[in-house]
Design a protein around this motif. Structure first.
Motif, PDB file in Angstrom:
ATOM      1  N   VAL A  41       0.857  -1.178   0.000  1.00  0.00           N
ATOM      2  CA  VAL A  41       0.000   0.000   0.000  1.00  0.00           C
ATOM      3  C   VAL A  41       0.895   1.230   0.000  1.00  0.00           C
ATOM      4  O   VAL A  41       1.833   1.339   0.784  1.00  0.00           O
ATOM      5  N   GLY A  42       0.626   2.198  -0.893  1.00  0.00           N
ATOM      6  CA  GLY A  42       1.394   3.432  -0.973  1.00  0.00           C
ATOM      7  C   GLY A  42       2.633   3.270  -1.836  1.00  0.00           C
ATOM      8  O   GLY A  42       2.812   2.248  -2.502  1.00  0.00           O
ATOM      9  N   PRO A  43       3.472   4.343  -1.806  1.00  0.00           N
ATOM     10  CA  PRO A  43       3.442   5.498  -0.922  1.00  0.00           C
ATOM     11  C   PRO A  43       2.305   6.466  -1.256  1.00  0.00           C
ATOM     12  O   PRO A  43       2.003   6.694  -2.426  1.00  0.00           O
ATOM     13  N   LYS A  44       1.710   7.045  -0.193  1.00  0.00           N
ATOM     14  CA  LYS A  44       0.659   8.033  -0.348  1.00  0.00           C
ATOM     15  C   LYS A  44       0.428   8.728   0.980  1.00  0.00           C
ATOM     16  O   LYS A  44       1.094   8.441   1.976  1.00  0.00           O
ATOM     17  N   VAL A  45      -0.521   9.682   0.992  1.00  0.00           N
ATOM     18  CA  VAL A  45      -0.938  10.342   2.228  1.00  0.00           C
ATOM     19  C   VAL A  45      -2.447  10.175   2.353  1.00  0.00           C
ATOM     20  O   VAL A  45      -3.142   9.942   1.358  1.00  0.00           O
ATOM     21  N   ILE A  46      -2.964  10.281   3.580  1.00  0.00           N
ATOM     22  CA  ILE A  46      -4.407  10.237   3.791  1.00  0.00           C
ATOM     23  C   ILE A  46      -4.847  11.500   4.527  1.00  0.00           C
ATOM     24  O   ILE A  46      -4.013  12.255   5.044  1.00  0.00           O
ATOM     25  N   GLU A  47      -6.151  11.707   4.576  1.00  0.00           N
ATOM     26  CA  GLU A  47      -6.708  12.944   5.120  1.00  0.00           C
ATOM     27  C   GLU A  47      -7.097  12.826   6.588  1.00  0.00           C
ATOM     28  O   GLU A  47      -7.540  13.800   7.197  1.00  0.00           O
ATOM     29  N   CYS A  48      -6.939  11.642   7.167  1.00  0.00           N
ATOM     30  CA  CYS A  48      -7.415  11.405   8.528  1.00  0.00           C
ATOM     31  C   CYS A  48      -6.379  10.581   9.283  1.00  0.00           C
ATOM     32  O   CYS A  48      -5.252  10.395   8.822  1.00  0.00           O
TER      33      CYS A  48
END
Length: 283
Positions: A41-48
């Protein structure tokens, strides 16, 4: 669970009600999975915020400039706006996880209570069967709309965070002075009109009374007792200016047992008695 390209998983999505969003914490999504060999999973960012519990197997979490390998019983937290990725680590046992994503004004404080930080977003050996039962209850409420109860879901969320905050297989991280001192100050701000003592403040802050005294002197410039007296005097002075109460009523309202003790403290603080001060306001 449903089969996907890199996992078998159940995803549960929740739209919080206005009642839930009026509180300090609400669920957004949750789920469980069993990873396939190509899991990543990712790399990425989430909002929560999203807390993940490793039930079995192992996973490699990459966050910021760090990386850590986690196994069954460990937890990690994804923070909003923090770049991350995680993937299956080599292990004979299959990787299995639960997760819960949430938001709210209390969210960061709650994950900090568990021991997570943006610099070190994981804790070791914290997950227990008690946590799993609570998480399954949360999943059930989010899964079955017929059983959904917004108040019960809020209760289960806080129950999960309280139990995860308890020490379980690892030493809790040391609180910064700012954390425990703020807790003590908030206690005094809330309860100064009641019969509280400095020992009560120290107990709430979780430090020895002498250490509380030293840090209050260093950071506030006054002792805890002087701070309580300051709050009582300022409130007493306000009531003398803006209220038709008698001096005795005011004494009892700001935490003194009788008129005499209030008058003595007020005279020492302001250089005049409450009666003299009250008379000045009527001129």
């Amino acid at each position: 669970m449903i089969e996907y390209g890199h996992e078998n998983a159940e995803y549960l999505y929740h739209t919080p009600s206005e009642f839930e969003k009026s509180g300090g914490l609400w669920a957004i999504r949750a789920g469980r999975n069993k990873a396939k060999p190509n899991y990543q999973v990712g790399p990425k960012v989430i909002e929560c915020y999203s807390v993940h519990a490793v039930l079995g197997g192992s996973v490699t979490l990459a966050y910021g400039d760090g990386a850590v390998r986690l196994k069954g019983g460990d937890l990690f937290c994804l923070f909003p706006g923090l770049r991350y990725s995680y993937q299956l680590a080599e292990n004979e046992d299959p990787l299995r996880m639960y997760w819960l994503a949430f938001q709210g004004d209390q969210a960061e404080r709650l994950v900090e209570r568990i021991g997570f930080s943006r610099e070190e977003p994981y804790v070791i050996g914290r997950w227990t069967q008690e946590h799993e039962r609570t998480m399954m209850s949360i999943h059930g409420l989010m899964r079955d709309q017929a059983e959904y109860d917004e108040a019960l879901l809020q209760l289960r969320l806080y129950q999960l965070f309280v139990t995860m905050s308890r020490q379980a297989g690892s030493q809790p991280k040391t609180l910064r002075t700012a954390d425990w001192l703020e807790r003590g100050i908030q206690y005094m701000n809330t309860h100064y009109t009641e019969n509280i003592a400095v020992a009560d403040v120290a107990e709430v802050a979780g430090v020895h009374r002498s250490h509380l005294y030293q840090e209050c002197i260093r950071l506030l410039g006054i002792s805890p007792l002087q701070y309580i007296i300051k709050l009582r005097m300022e409130r007493g002075e306000e009531l003398l200016r803006n209220n038709g109460l008698s001096v005795t009523d005011i004494a009892l309202s700001v935490g003194y047992p009788d008129l005499f003790s209030f008058s003595r403290a007020f005279s020492k603080y302001y250089g005049m008695s409450p009666t003299q001060y009250q008379a000045q306001q009527t001129k």
